[in-house]
Design an enzyme around this catalytic site. Structure first.
Site, PDB file in Angstrom:
ATOM      1  N   CYS A   1     -48.491  70.555 -70.605  1.00  0.00           N
ATOM      2  CA  CYS A   1     -48.901  71.375 -71.751  1.00  0.00           C
ATOM      3  C   CYS A   1     -47.954  71.179 -72.932  1.00  0.00           C
ATOM      4  O   CYS A   1     -48.366  71.180 -74.078  1.00  0.00           O
ATOM      5  CB  CYS A   1     -48.953  72.838 -71.357  1.00  0.00           C
TER       6      CYS A   1
ATOM      7  N   GLU B   1     -51.039  80.642 -71.002  1.00  0.00           N
ATOM      8  CA  GLU B   1     -50.241  79.461 -71.339  1.00  0.00           C
ATOM      9  C   GLU B   1     -51.236  78.320 -71.488  1.00  0.00           C
ATOM     10  O   GLU B   1     -51.769  77.811 -70.504  1.00  0.00           O
ATOM     11  CB  GLU B   1     -49.240  79.222 -70.214  1.00  0.00           C
ATOM     12  N   LEU B   2     -51.540  77.988 -72.747  1.00  0.00           N
ATOM     13  CA  LEU B   2     -52.648  77.070 -73.022  1.00  0.00           C
ATOM     14  C   LEU B   2     -52.110  75.716 -73.499  1.00  0.00           C
ATOM     15  O   LEU B   2     -51.025  75.324 -73.100  1.00  0.00           O
ATOM     16  CB  LEU B   2     -53.595  77.727 -74.033  1.00  0.00           C
TER      17      LEU B   2
ATOM     18  N   PRO C   1     -55.925  78.197 -57.060  1.00  0.00           N
ATOM     19  CA  PRO C   1     -55.514  76.869 -57.553  1.00  0.00           C
ATOM     20  C   PRO C   1     -56.690  76.105 -58.164  1.00  0.00           C
ATOM     21  O   PRO C   1     -57.843  76.522 -58.044  1.00  0.00           O
ATOM     22  CB  PRO C   1     -55.039  76.151 -56.285  1.00  0.00           C
ATOM     23  N   ALA C   2     -56.396  74.974 -58.791  1.00  0.00           N
ATOM     24  CA  ALA C   2     -57.440  74.105 -59.341  1.00  0.00           C
ATOM     25  C   ALA C   2     -58.007  73.241 -58.213  1.00  0.00           C
ATOM     26  O   ALA C   2     -57.267  72.808 -57.321  1.00  0.00           O
ATOM     27  CB  ALA C   2     -56.841  73.215 -60.426  1.00  0.00           C
TER      28      ALA C   2
ATOM     29  N   GLY D   1     -59.292  79.292 -71.059  1.00  0.00           N
ATOM     30  CA  GLY D   1     -58.452  80.480 -71.323  1.00  0.00           C
ATOM     31  C   GLY D   1     -59.224  81.530 -72.105  1.00  0.00           C
ATOM     32  O   GLY D   1     -59.121  82.736 -71.832  1.00  0.00           O
TER      33      GLY D   1
ATOM     34  N   GLU E   1     -43.522  82.946 -69.899  1.00  0.00           N
ATOM     35  CA  GLU E   1     -43.180  82.614 -68.521  1.00  0.00           C
ATOM     36  C   GLU E   1     -41.677  82.407 -68.468  1.00  0.00           C
ATOM     37  O   GLU E   1     -41.054  82.157 -69.486  1.00  0.00           O
ATOM     38  CB  GLU E   1     -43.849  81.305 -68.096  1.00  0.00           C
TER      39      GLU E   1
ATOM     40  N   ASN F   1     -51.944  70.214 -63.054  1.00  0.00           N
ATOM     41  CA  ASN F   1     -50.866  69.289 -63.423  1.00  0.00           C
ATOM     42  C   ASN F   1     -49.551  69.552 -62.675  1.00  0.00           C
ATOM     43  O   ASN F   1     -48.880  68.629 -62.257  1.00  0.00           O
ATOM     44  CB  ASN F   1     -50.665  69.234 -64.942  1.00  0.00           C
TER      45      ASN F   1
HETATM   46  N1  LIG Z   1     -51.958  73.930 -70.500  1.00  0.00           N
HETATM   47  C1  LIG Z   1     -51.936  73.220 -69.397  1.00  0.00           C
HETATM   48  O1  LIG Z   1     -50.930  73.124 -68.731  1.00  0.00           O
HETATM   49  C2  LIG Z   1     -53.180  72.561 -68.923  1.00  0.00           C
HETATM   50  C3  LIG Z   1     -54.154  72.144 -69.801  1.00  0.00           C
HETATM   51  N2  LIG Z   1     -55.250  71.517 -69.337  1.00  0.00           N
HETATM   52  C4  LIG Z   1     -56.229  71.027 -70.321  1.00  0.00           C
HETATM   53  O2  LIG Z   1     -57.512  71.334 -69.867  1.00  0.00           O
HETATM   54  C5  LIG Z   1     -58.324  70.169 -69.793  1.00  0.00           C
HETATM   55  C6  LIG Z   1     -59.331  70.336 -68.710  1.00  0.00           C
HETATM   56  O3  LIG Z   1     -58.713  70.532 -67.438  1.00  0.00           O
HETATM   57  P1  LIG Z   1     -59.360  71.544 -66.392  1.00  0.00           P
HETATM   58  O4  LIG Z   1     -58.817  71.360 -65.039  1.00  0.00           O
HETATM   59  O5  LIG Z   1     -60.843  71.479 -66.515  1.00  0.00           O
HETATM   60  O6  LIG Z   1     -58.709  72.889 -66.929  1.00  0.00           O
HETATM   61  P2  LIG Z   1     -59.261  74.344 -66.940  1.00  0.00           P
HETATM   62  O7  LIG Z   1     -58.527  75.049 -68.014  1.00  0.00           O
HETATM   63  O8  LIG Z   1     -60.748  74.360 -66.965  1.00  0.00           O
HETATM   64  O9  LIG Z   1     -58.804  74.917 -65.492  1.00  0.00           O
HETATM   65  C7  LIG Z   1     -57.617  75.636 -65.242  1.00  0.00           C
HETATM   66  C8  LIG Z   1     -57.873  76.611 -64.093  1.00  0.00           C
HETATM   67  O10 LIG Z   1     -58.879  77.542 -64.480  1.00  0.00           O
HETATM   68  C9  LIG Z   1     -59.905  77.621 -63.489  1.00  0.00           C
HETATM   69  N3  LIG Z   1     -61.152  77.973 -64.152  1.00  0.00           N
HETATM   70  C10 LIG Z   1     -62.096  77.145 -64.670  1.00  0.00           C
HETATM   71  N4  LIG Z   1     -63.097  77.868 -65.222  1.00  0.00           N
HETATM   72  C11 LIG Z   1     -62.781  79.172 -65.065  1.00  0.00           C
HETATM   73  C12 LIG Z   1     -63.394  80.402 -65.444  1.00  0.00           C
HETATM   74  N5  LIG Z   1     -64.564  80.430 -66.110  1.00  0.00           N
HETATM   75  N6  LIG Z   1     -62.782  81.561 -65.133  1.00  0.00           N
HETATM   76  C13 LIG Z   1     -61.600  81.556 -64.489  1.00  0.00           C
HETATM   77  N7  LIG Z   1     -60.972  80.426 -64.097  1.00  0.00           N
HETATM   78  C14 LIG Z   1     -61.542  79.246 -64.383  1.00  0.00           C
HETATM   79  C15 LIG Z   1     -59.873  76.234 -62.873  1.00  0.00           C
HETATM   80  O11 LIG Z   1     -60.505  76.236 -61.603  1.00  0.00           O
HETATM   81  C16 LIG Z   1     -58.382  75.977 -62.799  1.00  0.00           C
HETATM   82  O12 LIG Z   1     -57.836  76.667 -61.681  1.00  0.00           O
HETATM   83  C17 LIG Z   1     -57.309  69.054 -69.602  1.00  0.00           C
HETATM   84  O13 LIG Z   1     -57.811  67.824 -69.959  1.00  0.00           O
HETATM   85  C18 LIG Z   1     -56.194  69.528 -70.488  1.00  0.00           C
HETATM   86  O14 LIG Z   1     -56.445  69.194 -71.824  1.00  0.00           O
HETATM   87  C19 LIG Z   1     -55.456  71.343 -67.996  1.00  0.00           C
HETATM   88  C20 LIG Z   1     -54.528  71.725 -67.081  1.00  0.00           C
HETATM   89  C21 LIG Z   1     -53.292  72.328 -67.482  1.00  0.00           C
HETATM   90  C1  LIG Z   2     -43.387  71.392 -66.229  1.00  0.00           C
HETATM   91  C2  LIG Z   2     -44.036  72.615 -66.704  1.00  0.00           C
HETATM   92  C3  LIG Z   2     -45.458  72.356 -67.042  1.00  0.00           C
HETATM   93  C4  LIG Z   2     -45.979  73.405 -67.905  1.00  0.00           C
HETATM   94  C5  LIG Z   2     -47.437  73.211 -68.095  1.00  0.00           C
HETATM   95  O1  LIG Z   2     -47.932  72.082 -68.227  1.00  0.00           O
HETATM   96  O2  LIG Z   2     -48.116  74.230 -68.113  1.00  0.00           O
END
Ligand SMILES: NC(=O)C1=CN([C@@H]2O[C@H](COP(=O)(O)OP(=O)(O)OC[C@H]3O[C@@H](n4cnc5c(N)ncnc54)[C@H](O)[C@@H]3O)[C@@H](O)[C@H]2O)C=CC1
Ligand SMILES: CCCCC(=O)O
Length: 480
Positions: A283, A249-250, A175-176, A232, A460, A151
């Site tokens: 988030c 940071e979830l 990165p993602a 996480g 953070e 994001n």
């Molecule tokens: N808190 C926040 O800022 C964020 C929350 N999300 C939430 O997560 C949902 C899914 O998005 P995703 O991109 O699939 O998020 P995700 O939480 O699966 O991915 C975040 C990061 O973790 C990495 N990752 C994935 N599986 C892993 C593992 N087993 N071990 C270590 N790293 C790993 C990914 O490649 C990415 O770099 C979204 O719809 C949203 O609800 C997503 C992005 C940011």
């Molecule tokens: C703009 C800061 C965004 C924070 C987050 O989504 O993890």
């Protein structure tokens, strides 16, 4: 077409063992770049490079003020390149261009801020009586793994890497895969600013493969993760396998609490911005509006008028709202609209752009849900889309109870003219940050940010962030 290589120990590797990945523009579905996708071979290499930099490299021996100068230069170079980085980030992540500019400016602020902190990491002296001198020093924790979501890719790299470097750590960035491109711009800036080779390394690749392997790697000393709760939790299990600390940071389902005495004209754009920014993919999005019952109909009608006029479009055209990250996520958000319709009343806004060329974009419309209580799934689950659940309350106590009745506890907003309401909320809300008559102020990197409950732990930003990258050593000397 951009290509993001790996950067390991200062070497740029255009290819990697898990092939080449593609990155798509969420506004059109077009492929706009490729990236070298690391596999397990590169996991060992990248951790070895970061370990070598930490154990033997010049950064560890450099005087803190000299580190500060390089950090400051990184921030300056970000601002010099802000047009290119912002356009790339806007295209890769789908955020409106002005938000991408904000992201770059905020990233530069992290480096400016921590540059000034680098030479102020004092320990303490502990009095133990005559003949003994005792003091503490703040030692860098070692190799920090930074797992980044899609994001705010550029900004979240800056948010974690700046304090990690300030503390003296070496870093591996993962990165993602949806947004792999801007991290390489960050690496180039670090090299140009004079950061020693291997101090920051970059590996793009699959989370479930290399993210997991990196988190389990014995050469990693600390993890900073931003992303979903289930991922996480997997990262925490991996970290537990070698007992290393994490900053997590979830997600969130953050409340904005509107009292009838609030200035509605001022509150309206703040409430709307709280759930519409980056199409709700933040988030700390304020996605539950708790509203004092006598103001309910007025604010719903104002918000509906507001979202009706939302201009949705291609991120680079700087619309009010761009697309969500990809077609899969669009389908998930639309699934939540169906859920909302079955649980309450759904009021939609905006018009989907239908022009030629944008048909492949992952566009959704902003929406309000009314006629629900806080027990509805739509009021409890994180959507990561532009949907606001509106829930009435009658008393301040009830507002606090509803706000706190959540698995999450990231932030909260309070809109009121009453100092009593504001202070009551600030005291009783179980969240990491309370905004009063505001929600998510501009470029502030100075205050701590992080959650209670399932929203994570660790902080953070601000001075608090540095502690994640340090460990305390105590030295006790007896003399005479
Ligand atoms: N808190 C926040 O800022 C964020 C929350 N999300 C939430 O997560 C949902 C899914 O998005 P995703 O991109 O699939 O998020 P995700 O939480 O699966 O991915 C975040 C990061 O973790 C990495 N990752 C994935 N599986 C892993 C593992 N087993 N071990 C270590 N790293 C790993 C990914 O490649 C990415 O770099 C979204 O719809 C949203 O609800 C997503 C992005 C940011
Ligand atoms: C703009 C800061 C965004 C924070 C987050 O989504 O993890």
């Amino acid at each position: 077409m951009h290509h993001a290589p790996l950067v390991i120990g200062g070497k740029t590797l255009a290819e990697a063992s898990d092939g080449i990945g593609e990155s798509r523009d969420p506004s059109t579905g077009e492929v706009i770049g490729t990236f070298a996708r690391a596999g397990l071979t590169e996991v060992d290499q990248v951790v070895a490079a970061a370990r070598h930099a930490f154990d033997n490299g010049p950064w560890t021996r450099m005087r803190p003020f000299e580190r500060g100068r390089i950090l400051r230069r990184i921030g300056e170079l970000m601002l010099e390149r802000r047009d290119d980085i912002a356009r790339l980030e806007s295209r890769d992540s789908g955020k409106p261009l002005r938000d991408a500019y904000w992201e770059v400016d905020c990233s530069a602020r992290f480096f400016e801020y921590y540059a000034g902190v680098a030479d102020k990491q004092h320990g303490t002296s502990i009095p133990l009586g005559r003949g003994i001198v005792d003091w503490t020093v703040k030692d860098a924790i070692g190799v920090s793994l930074q797992i980044i979501p899609w994001n705010y890719p550029f900004q979240l790299i800056a948010r974690g890497v700046a304090p990690a470097l300030t503390a003296g750590c070496a870093v591996v960035i993962k990165p993602a895969s949806d947004t792999p491109l801007s991290a390489y711009e960050f690496l180039k800036i670090c090299q140009e600013a004079g950061l020693p080779d291997g101090q920051v390394n970059l590996v793009n690749g699959r989370g479930s493969l290399i993210g997991d392997a990196l988190a389990r790697h014995r050469g990693v000393d600390q993890i900073t993760f931003t992303g979903s709760v289930p991922t996480g939790q997997r990262v925490l299990e991996a970290a537990a396998s070698h007992a290393i600390p994490c900053n997590m940071e979830l997600g969130g389902k953050s409340p904005q609490i509107l009292f009838a005495d609030a200035d509605m004209e001022k509150a309206l754009p703040i409430i709307a911005g709280g759930f519409l920014t980056h199409a709700g993919q933040v988030c700390n999005a304020g996605t539950r509006l708790l509203v004092e019952r006598k103001a309910h109909d007025d604010i719903v009608s104002r918000l509906h008028d507001h979202i009706r006029k939302i201009n949705i479009g291609r991120a680079l055209d700087d619309p009010d709202m761009g697309p969500v990250i990809n077609a899969g996520h669009k389908a998930e958000v639309e699934g939540f609209y169906e859920l909302a319709e079955s649980e309450g009343q759904l009021l939609m806004g905006g018009n989907l752009p239908l022009e030629a060329g944008l048909a492949g974009g992952a566009f959704v419309r902003p929406a309000l849900v009314t006629g629900i209580s806080n027990t509805a799934r739509i009021a409890r689950e994180e959507v990561f889309g532009p949907i606001l659940s509106v829930i009435p309350f009658d008393t301040a106590e009830e507002a606090v109870a509803i706000a706190n009745d959540s698995d999450f506890g990231l932030v909260a907003g309070v809109h009121t003219a009453s100092i009593d309401h504001a202070m009551h909320m600030a005291q009783d809300l179980r969240v990491g940050q309370v905004w009063v008559n505001s929600f998510g102020i501009g470029l502030d990197v100075e205050f701590p940010f992080g959650g209670y409950k399932l929203s994570g732990f660790g902080r953070e930003k601000g001075l608090e962030a540095i502690g994640a990258y340090q460990q305390i050593k105590n030295v006790c000397v007896r003399f005479g």
